[in-house]
Design a protein around this motif. Structure first.
Motif, PDB file in Angstrom:
ATOM      1  N   ALA A   1       0.835  -1.202   0.000  1.00  0.00           N
ATOM      2  CA  ALA A   1       0.000   0.000   0.000  1.00  0.00           C
ATOM      3  C   ALA A   1       0.870   1.253   0.000  1.00  0.00           C
ATOM      4  O   ALA A   1       0.586   2.219  -0.724  1.00  0.00           O
ATOM      5  CB  ALA A   1      -0.917  -0.003   1.223  1.00  0.00           C
ATOM      6  N   ALA A   2       1.943   1.227   0.783  1.00  0.00           N
ATOM      7  CA  ALA A   2       2.823   2.397   0.830  1.00  0.00           C
ATOM      8  C   ALA A   2       3.472   2.639  -0.530  1.00  0.00           C
ATOM      9  O   ALA A   2       3.488   3.767  -1.036  1.00  0.00           O
ATOM     10  CB  ALA A   2       3.895   2.198   1.901  1.00  0.00           C
ATOM     11  N   LEU A   3       3.969   1.557  -1.143  1.00  0.00           N
ATOM     12  CA  LEU A   3       4.622   1.708  -2.448  1.00  0.00           C
ATOM     13  C   LEU A   3       3.623   2.197  -3.486  1.00  0.00           C
ATOM     14  O   LEU A   3       3.926   3.076  -4.302  1.00  0.00           O
ATOM     15  CB  LEU A   3       5.229   0.373  -2.890  1.00  0.00           C
ATOM     16  CG  LEU A   3       6.395  -0.130  -2.055  1.00  0.00           C
ATOM     17  CD1 LEU A   3       6.850  -1.498  -2.540  1.00  0.00           C
ATOM     18  CD2 LEU A   3       7.555   0.842  -2.138  1.00  0.00           C
ATOM     19  N   LEU A   4       2.417   1.623  -3.446  1.00  0.00           N
ATOM     20  CA  LEU A   4       1.389   2.011  -4.413  1.00  0.00           C
ATOM     21  C   LEU A   4       1.053   3.488  -4.276  1.00  0.00           C
ATOM     22  O   LEU A   4       1.015   4.227  -5.268  1.00  0.00           O
ATOM     23  CB  LEU A   4       0.139   1.158  -4.207  1.00  0.00           C
ATOM     24  CG  LEU A   4      -1.016   1.445  -5.152  1.00  0.00           C
ATOM     25  CD1 LEU A   4      -0.664   0.980  -6.550  1.00  0.00           C
ATOM     26  CD2 LEU A   4      -2.294   0.767  -4.694  1.00  0.00           C
ATOM     27  N   SER A   5       0.836   3.947  -3.041  1.00  0.00           N
ATOM     28  CA  SER A   5       0.422   5.341  -2.897  1.00  0.00           C
ATOM     29  C   SER A   5       1.553   6.287  -3.277  1.00  0.00           C
ATOM     30  O   SER A   5       1.311   7.332  -3.888  1.00  0.00           O
ATOM     31  CB  SER A   5      -0.076   5.613  -1.476  1.00  0.00           C
ATOM     32  OG  SER A   5       0.869   5.226  -0.542  1.00  0.00           O
ATOM     33  N   LEU A   6       2.792   5.908  -2.973  1.00  0.00           N
ATOM     34  CA  LEU A   6       3.910   6.765  -3.360  1.00  0.00           C
ATOM     35  C   LEU A   6       4.038   6.844  -4.877  1.00  0.00           C
ATOM     36  O   LEU A   6       4.244   7.923  -5.445  1.00  0.00           O
ATOM     37  CB  LEU A   6       5.211   6.235  -2.760  1.00  0.00           C
ATOM     38  CG  LEU A   6       5.466   6.635  -1.316  1.00  0.00           C
ATOM     39  CD1 LEU A   6       6.544   5.773  -0.712  1.00  0.00           C
ATOM     40  CD2 LEU A   6       5.880   8.094  -1.254  1.00  0.00           C
ATOM     41  N   ASN A   7       3.898   5.696  -5.545  1.00  0.00           N
ATOM     42  CA  ASN A   7       4.019   5.693  -6.999  1.00  0.00           C
ATOM     43  C   ASN A   7       2.896   6.476  -7.669  1.00  0.00           C
ATOM     44  O   ASN A   7       3.126   7.240  -8.605  1.00  0.00           O
ATOM     45  CB  ASN A   7       4.027   4.257  -7.532  1.00  0.00           C
ATOM     46  CG  ASN A   7       5.419   3.671  -7.509  1.00  0.00           C
ATOM     47  OD1 ASN A   7       6.379   4.317  -7.921  1.00  0.00           O
ATOM     48  ND2 ASN A   7       5.543   2.465  -7.002  1.00  0.00           N
ATOM     49  N   LEU A   8       1.661   6.270  -7.170  1.00  0.00           N
ATOM     50  CA  LEU A   8       0.528   6.997  -7.754  1.00  0.00           C
ATOM     51  C   LEU A   8       0.711   8.500  -7.566  1.00  0.00           C
ATOM     52  O   LEU A   8       0.473   9.292  -8.488  1.00  0.00           O
ATOM     53  CB  LEU A   8      -0.779   6.538  -7.109  1.00  0.00           C
ATOM     54  CG  LEU A   8      -1.369   5.229  -7.625  1.00  0.00           C
ATOM     55  CD1 LEU A   8      -2.606   4.868  -6.826  1.00  0.00           C
ATOM     56  CD2 LEU A   8      -1.718   5.344  -9.102  1.00  0.00           C
ATOM     57  N   THR A   9       1.137   8.893  -6.358  1.00  0.00           N
ATOM     58  CA  THR A   9       1.342  10.316  -6.095  1.00  0.00           C
ATOM     59  C   THR A   9       2.405  10.878  -7.038  1.00  0.00           C
ATOM     60  O   THR A   9       2.243  11.958  -7.619  1.00  0.00           O
ATOM     61  CB  THR A   9       1.784  10.528  -4.634  1.00  0.00           C
ATOM     62  OG1 THR A   9       0.887   9.824  -3.797  1.00  0.00           O
ATOM     63  CG2 THR A   9       1.774  11.991  -4.272  1.00  0.00           C
ATOM     64  N   GLY A  10       3.500  10.119  -7.192  1.00  0.00           N
ATOM     65  CA  GLY A  10       4.571  10.581  -8.074  1.00  0.00           C
ATOM     66  C   GLY A  10       4.099  10.752  -9.510  1.00  0.00           C
ATOM     67  O   GLY A  10       4.386  11.766 -10.161  1.00  0.00           O
ATOM     68  N   ASP A  11       3.350   9.769 -10.014  1.00  0.00           N
ATOM     69  CA  ASP A  11       2.848   9.856 -11.389  1.00  0.00           C
ATOM     70  C   ASP A  11       1.939  11.069 -11.561  1.00  0.00           C
ATOM     71  O   ASP A  11       2.036  11.805 -12.546  1.00  0.00           O
ATOM     72  CB  ASP A  11       2.064   8.591 -11.744  1.00  0.00           C
ATOM     73  CG  ASP A  11       2.999   7.440 -12.075  1.00  0.00           C
ATOM     74  OD1 ASP A  11       4.225   7.683 -12.103  1.00  0.00           O
ATOM     75  OD2 ASP A  11       2.518   6.325 -12.298  1.00  0.00           O
ATOM     76  N   ALA A  12       1.034  11.271 -10.589  1.00  0.00           N
ATOM     77  CA  ALA A  12       0.098  12.383 -10.699  1.00  0.00           C
ATOM     78  C   ALA A  12       0.836  13.716 -10.617  1.00  0.00           C
ATOM     79  O   ALA A  12       0.490  14.671 -11.319  1.00  0.00           O
ATOM     80  CB  ALA A  12      -0.957  12.298  -9.602  1.00  0.00           C
ATOM     81  N   LEU A  13       1.865  13.775  -9.777  1.00  0.00           N
ATOM     82  CA  LEU A  13       2.669  14.994  -9.676  1.00  0.00           C
ATOM     83  C   LEU A  13       3.327  15.313 -11.007  1.00  0.00           C
ATOM     84  O   LEU A  13       3.381  16.459 -11.432  1.00  0.00           O
ATOM     85  CB  LEU A  13       3.761  14.808  -8.624  1.00  0.00           C
ATOM     86  CG  LEU A  13       3.533  15.369  -7.239  1.00  0.00           C
ATOM     87  CD1 LEU A  13       4.769  15.136  -6.401  1.00  0.00           C
ATOM     88  CD2 LEU A  13       3.245  16.868  -7.318  1.00  0.00           C
ATOM     89  N   ARG A  14       3.826  14.263 -11.665  1.00  0.00           N
ATOM     90  CA  ARG A  14       4.469  14.479 -12.959  1.00  0.00           C
ATOM     91  C   ARG A  14       3.466  15.074 -13.950  1.00  0.00           C
ATOM     92  O   ARG A  14       3.762  16.030 -14.650  1.00  0.00           O
ATOM     93  CB  ARG A  14       5.018  13.158 -13.505  1.00  0.00           C
ATOM     94  CG  ARG A  14       5.752  13.323 -14.826  1.00  0.00           C
ATOM     95  CD  ARG A  14       6.248  12.001 -15.331  1.00  0.00           C
ATOM     96  NE  ARG A  14       5.171  11.011 -15.300  1.00  0.00           N
ATOM     97  CZ  ARG A  14       5.362   9.718 -15.173  1.00  0.00           C
ATOM     98  NH1 ARG A  14       6.577   9.263 -15.025  1.00  0.00           N
ATOM     99  NH2 ARG A  14       4.344   8.892 -15.170  1.00  0.00           N
ATOM    100  N   ASP A  15       2.269  14.497 -13.966  1.00  0.00           N
ATOM    101  CA  ASP A  15       1.252  15.034 -14.871  1.00  0.00           C
ATOM    102  C   ASP A  15       0.882  16.456 -14.486  1.00  0.00           C
ATOM    103  O   ASP A  15       0.649  17.304 -15.344  1.00  0.00           O
ATOM    104  CB  ASP A  15      -0.004  14.151 -14.838  1.00  0.00           C
ATOM    105  CG  ASP A  15       0.266  12.776 -15.416  1.00  0.00           C
ATOM    106  OD1 ASP A  15       1.335  12.621 -16.050  1.00  0.00           O
ATOM    107  OD2 ASP A  15      -0.563  11.882 -15.241  1.00  0.00           O
ATOM    108  N   ALA A  16       0.825  16.730 -13.175  1.00  0.00           N
ATOM    109  CA  ALA A  16       0.369  18.038 -12.725  1.00  0.00           C
ATOM    110  C   ALA A  16       1.424  19.111 -12.970  1.00  0.00           C
ATOM    111  O   ALA A  16       1.095  20.236 -13.366  1.00  0.00           O
ATOM    112  CB  ALA A  16       0.021  17.989 -11.242  1.00  0.00           C
TER     113      ALA A  16
END
Lengths: 306, 289
Positions: free
Chosen positions: B267-282
């Motif tokens: 769960a920790a890895l998933l949330s970190l990766n999702l946050t990172g991807d969304a940050l890149r898009d943002a």
């Protein structure tokens, strides 16, 4: 072309040398040796052992001797396995790791490219969403979590497989999935974005207009440039699969190189660790170079002279 | 609609990025999850129901119950407390080692790109060579050879992860340094250090933030990997990797010892990766799919 190849292979030499020297220094400068914890030996015996293996010589002599032997392809004796050479240990365990690695690579490529193409054909569809979610899962569930969980569910729970070992054909399945899953996930993402770049291009429209079957358009015309990013990922992927085998071989008790390396590292078996690192580095660097060469051949726009 | 337009016209880039980020539903869920995990890790000493190293050999391993929500391990230690304290270590390693790699990578990359020419060539060739080294192997040797302590773990991981950051920053700096505002700064007689720190690095902050967010999960993964092999955090301390190691050893009899740490780490890895991807898009609207 020949110059390019020659240059690429010459560039491997300093990297290899740096790896060997760094490892040698790290292992030798460390406090404690392979025979320090064996208290049952009298000091004279330890002295004799050290002399036998040349460990009493100054460091630079040991280093030069090691390099000299290495040039002749001799990795020396394994200190903790009396009477056996590092070469013979590698010869015995490497085929196992190689087989595991090949199966894992096959899993990664088949699932990865398959899922990536399916996702790219219908972007933003449910199928795309599902395969990308799965790929996210593959990235976030590391091998040392996936492996034990697979064992728990399919070996201990369902009883379909053995929990460990490397004897029957079905013993290959769980380890290969464990090792290949993360790479399948990355390959799926790379394939998807590669295919999304290629599919809207003119030559695909031309191919379709010529009446070539849709399957052929995708499998032949689009896939070849579409999996370009995957090919460049293969170098690091193979390196990762090689080092990833540490964990997988430990989980499933597979008698391969990775398990040997971890055991050797714990035992402070200098020559075994050093020999295995040299062997790994040659493999990794060789694969990286090979991938670069393949990329250069596949992509005519890449200048060979650089 | 008009209100929206109005607020768009005088929004800072940061606020615009935040707005794009908020629209990314999975990333918002991930961010909430991440905050919860961080809060749990920070408050671990306060909210843990038991001391994490307290053994109760008479009790032994018990399945989850009302006394021990996530059960106990084979030494009778409360799993929830160990998981909370393990999260503290894992997240601390993740953040500290990432910061170390961030500092090395940004400074190295910025100097290389800014200096250009032969210096750049030599510095980047060095990075190429380091890239080719089998680093996982080195980290393992390092952890075996020297005493296994947390500081060394930070250094070893930080030393591995700075390479890509250096490459990214160098590329950005190379593109930036020919722009007119940098030339103007140079014409004003500012020192190289000031130009780098005040004019160049603030302009490459976007990619740096994104790559940093994506480095944290990789570092946590590396720490857990080492702890799983028995080379990272040592008992009686606790980390997610260590708990998974214990869980895998005991899964036949006590599956809960494996399942909860595995879920938490994923769960920790998933949330970190999702946050990172969304940050890149943002942060980079051009990269939007």
């Amino acid at each position: 072309m020949i110059w390019f190849l020659l240059k690429r292979f010459l560039a491997m030499i300093p990297v290899l040398w740096a790896t060997i020297t760094l490892t040698f220094l790290l292992v030798r400068l460390a406090p404690g040796g392979p025979f320090t914890d064996e208290k049952q030996y009298p000091p004279q015996a330890i002295e004799q052992i050290n002399r036998h293996y040349g460990l009493d010589q100054p460091m630079y002599i040991q280093y030069l001797r090691y390099l000299g032997k290495l040039l002749r392809g001799d990795l020396g004796p394994a200190l903790k396995y009396s009477g056996r050479s590092v070469n013979s240990i590698i010869a015995e365990t490497f085929p196992v790791s190689l087989e595991l690695g090949l199966w894992a690579l096959l899993v990664a490529l088949l699932i990865g490219i398959g899922a990536g193409v399916v996702a790219a054909l219908r972007p933003n569809s449910a199928l795309d969403w599902v395969s990308m979610m799965l790929s996210m899962g593959g990235i976030c569930i590391p091998a040392f979590v996936l492996g034990p969980l697979l064992v728990l569910i399919f070996a201990l729970g369902a009883g379909w497989f053995n929990a460990s070992g490397w004897v029957t054909a079905s013993d290959r399945i769980l380890p290969s999935i464990t090792l290949g899953a993360a790479y399948a996930a990355y390959i799926a993402r790379l394939t998807r974005s590669g295919m999304l770049d290629v599919l809207p291009q003119d030559f695909i429209r031309t191919a379709r207009a010529k009446g070539i079957s849709e399957w052929r358009v995708i499998a032949v015309h689009a896939l070849k440039p579409g999996i370009f990013p995957v090919v460049s990922f293969l170098g690091p992927a193979i390196a990762g699969i090689i080092s990833g085998s540490f964990v997988t071989e430990t989980i499933f008790h597979i008698p391969g190189l990775g398990k040997m390396f971890v055991a050797g590292a714990f035992n402070r078996d200098y020559t075994l660790v050093l020999g295995l690192v040299v062997f790994y580095s040659v493999l990794v660097i060789l694969f990286n170079t090979l991938v670069d060469v393949v990329l250069a051949i596949l992509n005519p726009r890449l200048k060979l002279s650089t | 609609m008009t209100e929206n337009q109005h607020s768009t016209t005088n929004a800072s880039p940061g606020r615009l990025a935040w707005r794009r980020f908020r629209r990314h539903r999975p990333a918002m869920v991930a961010l909430v999850l991440l905050s919860l995990l961080c809060a749990a890790a920070l408050l671990a000493p306060v909210i843990s129901p038991y001391p994490f190293e307290q053994q109760d050999l008479d009790l032994g391993a018990t399945a989850p119950s009302s006394q021990h929500w996530l059960g106990t391990d084979d030494l009778g230690r409360d799993m929830l407390s160990r998981l909370l304290h393990g999260g503290r270590i894992s997240l601390a390693v993740g953040v500290c080692a990432t910061l170390a790699s961030l500092c090395i990578g940004v400074v190295y990359g910025a100097i290389s790109g800014y200096a250009g020419g032969r210096t750049d060539n030599v510095m980047m060739r060095l990075v190429d060579i380091l890239y080719a080294l089998p680093f996982t192997v080195f980290v393992i040797i390092l952890m075996v050879v020297f005493k296994r302590n947390l500081l060394l773990l930070f250094i070893a991981i930080g030393a591995v992860e700075w390479l890509t950051m250096a490459r990214i920053v160098r590329g950005q700096v190379l593109a930036l340094k020919e722009q007119t505002f940098i030339r103007a700064a140079r014409a004003l007689g500012y020192s190289h250090g000031r130009i780098l720190m005040r004019h160049i690095i603030p302009n490459v902050i976007g990619p740096i933030i994104v790559y940093t967010t994506l480095t944290v999960p990789r570092v946590i993964l590396l720490e857990s990997f080492l702890s799983f092999l028995g080379l990272g955090v040592q008992p009686p301390m606790s980390s997610w990797g260590l708990l998974i190691r214990d869980g895998a050893r005991m899964m036949e009899s006590y599956p809960w010892m494996l399942i909860y740490p595995s879920l938490t780490l994923s769960a920790a890895l998933l949330s970190l990766n999702l946050t990172g991807d969304a940050l890149r898009d943002a942060l980079d609207p051009r990269a939007l799919r």
